[in-house]
Write a protein that holds these residues in place. Structure first.
Motif, PDB file in Angstrom:
ATOM      1  N   THR A  22      18.941  -3.247  -3.157  1.00 28.53           N
ATOM      2  CA  THR A  22      17.605  -3.737  -3.484  1.00 28.53           C
ATOM      3  C   THR A  22      17.733  -4.801  -4.571  1.00 28.53           C
ATOM      4  O   THR A  22      18.750  -4.869  -5.274  1.00 28.53           O
ATOM      5  N   ASP A  23      16.695  -5.615  -4.730  1.00 25.04           N
ATOM      6  CA  ASP A  23      16.724  -6.602  -5.808  1.00 25.04           C
ATOM      7  C   ASP A  23      16.853  -5.912  -7.163  1.00 25.04           C
ATOM      8  O   ASP A  23      17.529  -6.416  -8.061  1.00 25.04           O
ATOM      9  N   GLU A  24      16.224  -4.744  -7.318  1.00 23.19           N
ATOM     10  CA  GLU A  24      16.303  -4.015  -8.581  1.00 23.19           C
ATOM     11  C   GLU A  24      17.741  -3.590  -8.870  1.00 23.19           C
ATOM     12  O   GLU A  24      18.216  -3.701  -9.999  1.00 23.19           O
ATOM     13  N   LYS A  26      20.470  -5.013  -7.655  1.00 25.40           N
ATOM     14  CA  LYS A  26      21.229  -6.230  -7.929  1.00 25.40           C
ATOM     15  C   LYS A  26      21.012  -6.685  -9.367  1.00 25.40           C
ATOM     16  O   LYS A  26      21.959  -7.055 -10.064  1.00 25.40           O
ATOM     17  N   LEU A  27      19.745  -6.658  -9.819  1.00 25.36           N
ATOM     18  CA  LEU A  27      19.449  -7.075 -11.190  1.00 25.36           C
ATOM     19  C   LEU A  27      20.115  -6.169 -12.212  1.00 25.36           C
ATOM     20  O   LEU A  27      20.596  -6.636 -13.248  1.00 25.36           O
ATOM     21  N   TRP A  57      24.824 -13.253  -6.986  1.00 29.43           N
ATOM     22  CA  TRP A  57      23.642 -12.545  -7.492  1.00 29.43           C
ATOM     23  C   TRP A  57      23.254 -13.072  -8.870  1.00 29.43           C
ATOM     24  O   TRP A  57      22.068 -13.204  -9.175  1.00 29.43           O
ATOM     25  N   ALA A  60      21.519 -16.299  -8.309  1.00 32.31           N
ATOM     26  CA  ALA A  60      20.183 -16.048  -7.755  1.00 32.31           C
ATOM     27  C   ALA A  60      19.223 -15.564  -8.847  1.00 32.31           C
ATOM     28  O   ALA A  60      18.053 -15.965  -8.878  1.00 32.31           O
ATOM     29  N   ALA A  61      19.716 -14.731  -9.747  1.00 36.00           N
ATOM     30  CA  ALA A  61      18.873 -14.235 -10.841  1.00 36.00           C
ATOM     31  C   ALA A  61      18.489 -15.379 -11.771  1.00 36.00           C
ATOM     32  O   ALA A  61      17.321 -15.486 -12.187  1.00 36.00           O
ATOM     33  N   ARG A  65      15.481 -16.159  -7.894  1.00 31.33           N
ATOM     34  CA  ARG A  65      15.408 -15.673  -6.513  1.00 31.33           C
ATOM     35  C   ARG A  65      15.562 -14.163  -6.423  1.00 31.33           C
ATOM     36  O   ARG A  65      15.315 -13.582  -5.377  1.00 31.33           O
ATOM     37  N   LEU A  66      15.960 -13.519  -7.511  1.00 28.96           N
ATOM     38  CA  LEU A  66      15.988 -12.054  -7.579  1.00 28.96           C
ATOM     39  C   LEU A  66      14.889 -11.644  -8.539  1.00 28.96           C
ATOM     40  O   LEU A  66      14.899 -12.045  -9.693  1.00 28.96           O
ATOM     41  N   HIS A  68      12.230  -8.448 -10.008  1.00 29.10           N
ATOM     42  CA  HIS A  68      11.936  -7.017 -10.097  1.00 29.10           C
ATOM     43  C   HIS A  68      10.569  -6.793  -9.474  1.00 29.10           C
ATOM     44  O   HIS A  68       9.572  -7.346  -9.902  1.00 29.10           O
ATOM     45  N   ARG A  69      10.532  -6.005  -8.439  1.00 29.90           N
ATOM     46  CA  ARG A  69       9.274  -5.737  -7.733  1.00 29.90           C
ATOM     47  C   ARG A  69       8.587  -4.541  -8.385  1.00 29.90           C
ATOM     48  O   ARG A  69       9.214  -3.543  -8.686  1.00 29.90           O
TER      49      ARG A  69
END
Length: 80
Positions: A22-24, A26-27, A57, A60-61, A65-66, A68-69
């Motif tokens: 998930t993006d989370e 990855k972050l 990643w 992207a951050a 592009r990344l 936190h949803r």
């Protein structure tokens, strides 16, 4: 050399390790990679990814592009 008409045996092994992050996640991994000098390779190894993937990643951050949803289903809006 193998003579004509004879074949050697070749095995292809698929580990089936392709994972989705998930993006989370990855972050969180990106943030961990900034915890000290020379942490990219060590962090990537800890999470079973390549350093090239982690660097992608990180890029992207940096580029936004990344993201936190939020848990309520809405995506945060960013104005440029």
């Amino acid at each position: 050399m193998i003579s004509p008409g004879h074949f050697s045996r070749m095995e292809i092994v698929d580990s089936g390790r392709r994972r989705r992050f998930t993006d989370e996640a990855k972050l969180a991994i990106v943030a961990e990679s900034y915890n000290g000098p020379r942490q990219v390779t060590a962090t990537a190894q800890r999470h079973g990814i390549t350093r090239w993937q982690l660097n992608a990643w990180r890029r992207a951050a940096r580029e936004g592009r990344l993201v936190h949803r939020s848990t309520n289903g809405f995506i945060p809006v960013t104005c440029h």
